[in-house]
Write an enzyme that holds these catalytic residues in place. Structure first.
Site, PDB file in Angstrom:
ATOM      1  N   CYS A 150      26.915  41.345  39.405  1.00  0.00           N
ATOM      2  CA  CYS A 150      27.858  41.596  38.538  1.00  0.00           C
ATOM      3  C   CYS A 150      28.114  40.530  37.297  1.00  0.00           C
ATOM      4  O   CYS A 150      28.757  40.722  36.446  1.00  0.00           O
ATOM      5  CB  CYS A 150      29.200  41.687  39.344  1.00  0.00           C
ATOM      6  SG  CYS A 150      29.018  42.878  40.904  1.00  0.00           S
TER       7      CYS A 150
ATOM      8  N   ASN B  84      34.080  49.276  41.187  1.00  0.00           N
ATOM      9  CA  ASN B  84      33.230  48.351  41.031  1.00  0.00           C
ATOM     10  C   ASN B  84      31.774  48.551  40.353  1.00  0.00           C
ATOM     11  O   ASN B  84      31.048  49.309  41.030  1.00  0.00           O
ATOM     12  CB  ASN B  84      33.061  47.253  41.981  1.00  0.00           C
ATOM     13  CG  ASN B  84      32.095  46.247  41.749  1.00  0.00           C
ATOM     14  OD1 ASN B  84      31.357  46.011  40.725  1.00  0.00           O
ATOM     15  ND2 ASN B  84      32.012  44.947  42.860  1.00  0.00           N
TER      16      ASN B  84
ATOM     17  N   HIS C 276      35.221  40.781  35.114  1.00  0.00           N
ATOM     18  CA  HIS C 276      34.376  41.687  36.113  1.00  0.00           C
ATOM     19  C   HIS C 276      35.407  42.621  36.840  1.00  0.00           C
ATOM     20  O   HIS C 276      36.423  41.759  37.445  1.00  0.00           O
ATOM     21  CB  HIS C 276      33.528  41.103  36.925  1.00  0.00           C
ATOM     22  CG  HIS C 276      32.823  41.901  37.993  1.00  0.00           C
ATOM     23  ND1 HIS C 276      32.506  43.035  37.739  1.00  0.00           N
ATOM     24  CD2 HIS C 276      32.841  41.745  39.403  1.00  0.00           C
ATOM     25  CE1 HIS C 276      32.103  43.679  38.975  1.00  0.00           C
ATOM     26  NE2 HIS C 276      32.311  42.770  39.912  1.00  0.00           N
TER      27      HIS C 276
END
Length: 328
Positions: free
Chosen positions: A114, A283, A253
């Site tokens: 990520c 996500n 994020h």
């Protein structure tokens, strides 16, 4: 005169298929309330069986190049951040290079989960400012849906698919003011896909044991994320000779709404200055930040001259932040 790197254009692409939390209620022991209250996620996009990471990446890339008012032939380097490549060999970046016709570009992948997009921006900044390349395309793209274990309700409901991209090149003022990155391999088991590599090659047994899917130690990742999101943002701001009151907009994020809220609180930042789209997409790993950045820009949340902080954390463990004075 020293060359300064900045963001020349942004773009993103999301698959058409959308799955809300009620879809998961039907196939596992979970509920919309459980998912929403713990993560902030309401729905997420999944790629079709026929769609690969490079397909999503190529569409986002072309939008970013168009936004930058460049031709595909102007791109000299492609950096693609992903943990869900089309295949082990060749790199997904090379597949994208061919797909979009970037005949003058060198291409390679990076793997920082990520944090991947911030890592990519940092690498691109060095190449531009040292004069090695003029126009660098940085892409974050994932098809996480193809690596989910639907017997694991705590992980399967979290992830979605998408791609975001940015063109990095020389700017006259502003640009990427600073970056800060870090890694801690001691946390390697917190987020992983155990099989399919040289440590544990693919076999009938690994497939049957779901060892080719994402595994996550949720509570450990949560604690790490809240601490590191704020800490790395502060380090990047310090390098830019700025403080938290100078932040016009934070693009974090999108892993969990509670992580975003807790990190923003540590930075003493009003949530009005924080972009959130986790409710729509879940996500998306390396695609999370560039998709959010593109949407924030197109919605008018980010304006020319704004100090924008991009910050992420991910498997590895990895983390990173970039401070950008917006030039679009």
């Amino acid at each position: 005169m020293n060359t300064k790197a900045g963001i020349l254009g942004v773009g993103s692409y999301l698959p058409e298929q959308s799955y809300d939390n009620f879809h998961f209620e039907k196939i596992m022991d979970t509920s919309d309330e459980w998912i929403s209250t713990r993560t902030g996620i309401k729905e997420r996009r999944f790629a079709k069986e026929s769609e690969a990471t490079s397909d999503l990446a190529s569409k986002a890339a072309l939008k970013a190049i168009e936004c930058a008012k460049l031709n595909v032939e102007d791109i000299e380097l492609i950096i693609l951040a992903t943990i869900t490549p089309d295949m082990s060999l060749p790199s997904t970046a090379c597949i994208v290079q061919d797909a979009i016709g970037a005949v003058n570009a060198t291409a390679f992948d990076i793997s920082a989960a990520c944090s991947g997009f911030v890592y990519g921006v940092t690498i691109a900044k060095q190449f531009v400012e040292t004069g090695c390349y003029k126009n660098v395309l940085v892409i974050g793209a994932e098809t996480c849906s193809k690596f989910l274990n639907y017997d694991d309700r705590t992980t399967a409901v979290l992830f979605g698919d998408g791609a975001g991209a940015a063109v990095i090149g020389p700017v006259n003022e502003g640009g990427i003011l600073s970056t800060h990155m870090g890694s801690d391999g001691k946390g390697k088991d917190c987020l992983k896909v155990p099989a399919g590599g040289s440590r544990l090659k693919a076999s009938k047994e690994t497939v049957e044991a779901n060892l080719h899917t994402i595994e996550m130690a949720g509570s450990d990742v949560f604690k790490f994320a809240v601490r590191k999101m704020a800490e790395t943002s502060l380090r990047a701001l310090e390098k830019a000779n700025l403080n938290t009151t100078d932040i016009d907009y934070l693009v974090p994020h999108q892993a969990n709404i509670r992580i975003i809220q807790a990190s923003s609180k540590r930075l003493e930042l009003d949530m009005k200055k924080v972009y959130v789209n986790i409710d729509k997409y879940g996500n998306m790993s390396a695609a999370s930040i560039p998709v959010a950045l593109d949407e924030a820009y197109r919605e008018g949340k980010i304006k020319k001259g704004d100090n924008v902080v991009l910050v992420g954390f991910g498997g590895g463990l990895t983390w990173g932040a970039s401070v950008v004075k917006w030039t679009l």
